[in-house]
Design a protein around this motif. Structure first.
Motif, PDB file in Angstrom:
ATOM      1  N   MET A 158       0.848  -1.190   0.000  1.00 40.53           N
ATOM      2  CA  MET A 158       0.000   0.000   0.000  1.00 40.53           C
ATOM      3  C   MET A 158       0.885   1.242   0.000  1.00 40.53           C
ATOM      4  O   MET A 158       1.891   1.296   0.681  1.00 40.53           O
ATOM      5  N   ASN A 159       0.493   2.226  -0.765  1.00 43.60           N
ATOM      6  CA  ASN A 159       1.151   3.523  -0.790  1.00 43.60           C
ATOM      7  C   ASN A 159       0.486   4.411   0.248  1.00 43.60           C
ATOM      8  O   ASN A 159      -0.716   4.657   0.169  1.00 43.60           O
ATOM      9  N   ARG A 160       1.250   4.882   1.228  1.00 46.41           N
ATOM     10  CA  ARG A 160       0.707   5.798   2.241  1.00 46.41           C
ATOM     11  C   ARG A 160       1.325   7.162   1.993  1.00 46.41           C
ATOM     12  O   ARG A 160       2.526   7.362   2.208  1.00 46.41           O
ATOM     13  N   ILE A 161       0.490   8.104   1.533  1.00 45.87           N
ATOM     14  CA  ILE A 161       0.969   9.434   1.161  1.00 45.87           C
ATOM     15  C   ILE A 161       0.291  10.471   2.043  1.00 45.87           C
ATOM     16  O   ILE A 161      -0.937  10.498   2.168  1.00 45.87           O
ATOM     17  N   GLY A 162       1.100  11.335   2.652  1.00 45.46           N
ATOM     18  CA  GLY A 162       0.579  12.416   3.474  1.00 45.46           C
ATOM     19  C   GLY A 162       0.809  13.754   2.803  1.00 45.46           C
ATOM     20  O   GLY A 162       1.557  13.862   1.835  1.00 45.46           O
ATOM     21  N   VAL A 163       0.170  14.762   3.344  1.00 43.07           N
ATOM     22  CA  VAL A 163       0.318  16.109   2.796  1.00 43.07           C
ATOM     23  C   VAL A 163       0.545  17.113   3.915  1.00 43.07           C
ATOM     24  O   VAL A 163       0.041  16.967   5.029  1.00 43.07           O
ATOM     25  N   THR A 164       1.337  18.104   3.588  1.00 40.28           N
ATOM     26  CA  THR A 164       1.456  19.327   4.373  1.00 40.28           C
ATOM     27  C   THR A 164       1.505  20.448   3.351  1.00 40.28           C
ATOM     28  O   THR A 164       1.985  20.250   2.230  1.00 40.28           O
ATOM     29  N   GLY A 165       0.993  21.596   3.705  1.00 37.54           N
ATOM     30  CA  GLY A 165       1.030  22.669   2.703  1.00 37.54           C
ATOM     31  C   GLY A 165       0.353  23.934   3.168  1.00 37.54           C
ATOM     32  O   GLY A 165      -0.314  23.974   4.204  1.00 37.54           O
ATOM     33  N   HIS A 166       0.538  24.930   2.346  1.00 40.25           N
ATOM     34  CA  HIS A 166       0.017  26.260   2.655  1.00 40.25           C
ATOM     35  C   HIS A 166      -1.505  26.316   2.499  1.00 40.25           C
ATOM     36  O   HIS A 166      -2.079  25.668   1.638  1.00 40.25           O
ATOM     37  N   ARG A 167      -2.103  27.127   3.334  1.00 38.94           N
ATOM     38  CA  ARG A 167      -3.548  27.352   3.241  1.00 38.94           C
ATOM     39  C   ARG A 167      -3.869  28.309   2.105  1.00 38.94           C
ATOM     40  O   ARG A 167      -4.950  28.274   1.542  1.00 38.94           O
ATOM     41  N   SER A 168      -2.929  29.168   1.807  1.00 38.16           N
ATOM     42  CA  SER A 168      -3.119  30.149   0.744  1.00 38.16           C
ATOM     43  C   SER A 168      -2.169  29.819  -0.409  1.00 38.16           C
ATOM     44  O   SER A 168      -0.953  29.853  -0.236  1.00 38.16           O
ATOM     45  N   ILE A 169      -2.745  29.490  -1.555  1.00 39.18           N
ATOM     46  CA  ILE A 169      -1.955  29.186  -2.745  1.00 39.18           C
ATOM     47  C   ILE A 169      -2.265  30.262  -3.777  1.00 39.18           C
ATOM     48  O   ILE A 169      -3.414  30.390  -4.215  1.00 39.18           O
ATOM     49  N   PRO A 170      -1.261  31.052  -4.153  1.00 37.70           N
ATOM     50  CA  PRO A 170      -1.507  32.116  -5.132  1.00 37.70           C
ATOM     51  C   PRO A 170      -2.044  31.551  -6.447  1.00 37.70           C
ATOM     52  O   PRO A 170      -1.685  30.435  -6.854  1.00 37.70           O
ATOM     53  N   ALA A 171      -2.881  32.320  -7.110  1.00 35.75           N
ATOM     54  CA  ALA A 171      -3.506  31.878  -8.358  1.00 35.75           C
ATOM     55  C   ALA A 171      -2.464  31.439  -9.388  1.00 35.75           C
ATOM     56  O   ALA A 171      -2.672  30.459 -10.105  1.00 35.75           O
ATOM     57  N   GLU A 172      -1.324  32.129  -9.431  1.00 40.59           N
ATOM     58  CA  GLU A 172      -0.305  31.795 -10.436  1.00 40.59           C
ATOM     59  C   GLU A 172       0.430  30.488 -10.126  1.00 40.59           C
ATOM     60  O   GLU A 172       1.162  29.976 -10.966  1.00 40.59           O
ATOM     61  N   ALA A 173       0.223  29.923  -8.954  1.00 35.53           N
ATOM     62  CA  ALA A 173       0.833  28.632  -8.602  1.00 35.53           C
ATOM     63  C   ALA A 173      -0.183  27.489  -8.602  1.00 35.53           C
ATOM     64  O   ALA A 173       0.205  26.323  -8.590  1.00 35.53           O
ATOM     65  N   GLU A 174      -1.461  27.812  -8.638  1.00 38.17           N
ATOM     66  CA  GLU A 174      -2.493  26.795  -8.436  1.00 38.17           C
ATOM     67  C   GLU A 174      -2.463  25.675  -9.478  1.00 38.17           C
ATOM     68  O   GLU A 174      -2.517  24.494  -9.129  1.00 38.17           O
ATOM     69  N   ALA A 175      -2.363  26.004 -10.767  1.00 38.40           N
ATOM     70  CA  ALA A 175      -2.357  24.966 -11.806  1.00 38.40           C
ATOM     71  C   ALA A 175      -1.140  24.053 -11.644  1.00 38.40           C
ATOM     72  O   ALA A 175      -1.240  22.833 -11.795  1.00 38.40           O
ATOM     73  N   HIS A 176      -0.004  24.630 -11.306  1.00 36.50           N
ATOM     74  CA  HIS A 176       1.215  23.847 -11.102  1.00 36.50           C
ATOM     75  C   HIS A 176       1.061  22.905  -9.900  1.00 36.50           C
ATOM     76  O   HIS A 176       1.457  21.734  -9.963  1.00 36.50           O
ATOM     77  N   VAL A 177       0.489  23.414  -8.830  1.00 37.81           N
ATOM     78  CA  VAL A 177       0.277  22.611  -7.626  1.00 37.81           C
ATOM     79  C   VAL A 177      -0.690  21.459  -7.923  1.00 37.81           C
ATOM     80  O   VAL A 177      -0.431  20.305  -7.560  1.00 37.81           O
ATOM     81  N   LEU A 178      -1.794  21.754  -8.581  1.00 33.06           N
ATOM     82  CA  LEU A 178      -2.755  20.699  -8.923  1.00 33.06           C
ATOM     83  C   LEU A 178      -2.116  19.621  -9.795  1.00 33.06           C
ATOM     84  O   LEU A 178      -2.320  18.429  -9.566  1.00 33.06           O
ATOM     85  N   ALA A 179      -1.334  20.036 -10.789  1.00 33.16           N
ATOM     86  CA  ALA A 179      -0.673  19.065 -11.668  1.00 33.16           C
ATOM     87  C   ALA A 179       0.323  18.217 -10.886  1.00 33.16           C
ATOM     88  O   ALA A 179       0.415  16.994 -11.094  1.00 33.16           O
ATOM     89  N   GLY A 180       1.055  18.825  -9.968  1.00 38.51           N
ATOM     90  CA  GLY A 180       2.020  18.086  -9.158  1.00 38.51           C
ATOM     91  C   GLY A 180       1.348  17.091  -8.222  1.00 38.51           C
ATOM     92  O   GLY A 180       1.812  15.954  -8.079  1.00 38.51           O
TER      93      GLY A 180
END
Length: 159
Positions: free
Chosen positions: A1-23
């Motif tokens: 099983m792959n166990r993947i966690g997340v940590t991250g910013h609550r505020s993601i600037p619009a110019e980074a959002e598409a990149h973040v979603l793709a990643g």
């Protein structure tokens, strides 16, 4: 099983959002075998991750930092999204903090790092703005020897 966690910013600037979603999508979708995703379901990176994990067929564990966590959501839309994701989680882990404090947030991030095989960090690389922020959890996970994948668009600063 792959166990993947997340940590991250609550505020993601619009110019980074598409990149973040793709990643996030690249990291979550198309994995061989079952995937288990861990998130605190906070606004921003946590909720994006949880949405994508569920869309990719992962089983979600909601890690709830405190008894009054719902009071931290600033508006009805964010709270409703949190409740929807929490209801779709296969498991809920509620930490024993009565109030949402920096210590509770740190403990939730540490729990996620302790229970994942890989941590995705939606992170601009800057120090945390308070105990339990993304930078602190990345440092903690790396000290454990967890692989950390940083997802952020170069040159973009969070607001």
């Amino acid at each position: 099983m792959n166990r993947i966690g997340v940590t991250g910013h609550r505020s993601i600037p619009a110019e980074a959002e598409a990149h973040v979603l793709a990643g996030l999508r690249a990291a979550l979708c198309g994995l061989d075998g079952a995937t288990h995703a861990l998130s605190s379901l906070a606004v921003g990176a946590d909720q994006l991750f949880a949405d994508l994990a569920l869309a990719c067929g992962a089983e979600l564990t909601a890690v709830i930092p405190s008894g009054d966590y719902e009071a931290c959501f600033e508006n009805a839309v964010d709270l409703a999204r949190y409740r929807t994701l929490k209801a779709r989680a296969a498991q809920e882990v509620r930490l024993d903090f009565p109030h949402s404090t920096d210590e509770a947030y740190y403990a939730a991030g540490a729990y996620i790092a302790d229970h994942c095989d890989r941590l995705l960090a939606v992170w601009d690389g800057l120090p945390a703005r308070g105990l339990g922020g993304t930078g602190d959890i990345v440092t903690y996970a790396r000290a454990l020897g967890r692989p950390v994948t940083v997802i952020w668009r170069d040159g973009v600063l969070r607001g």
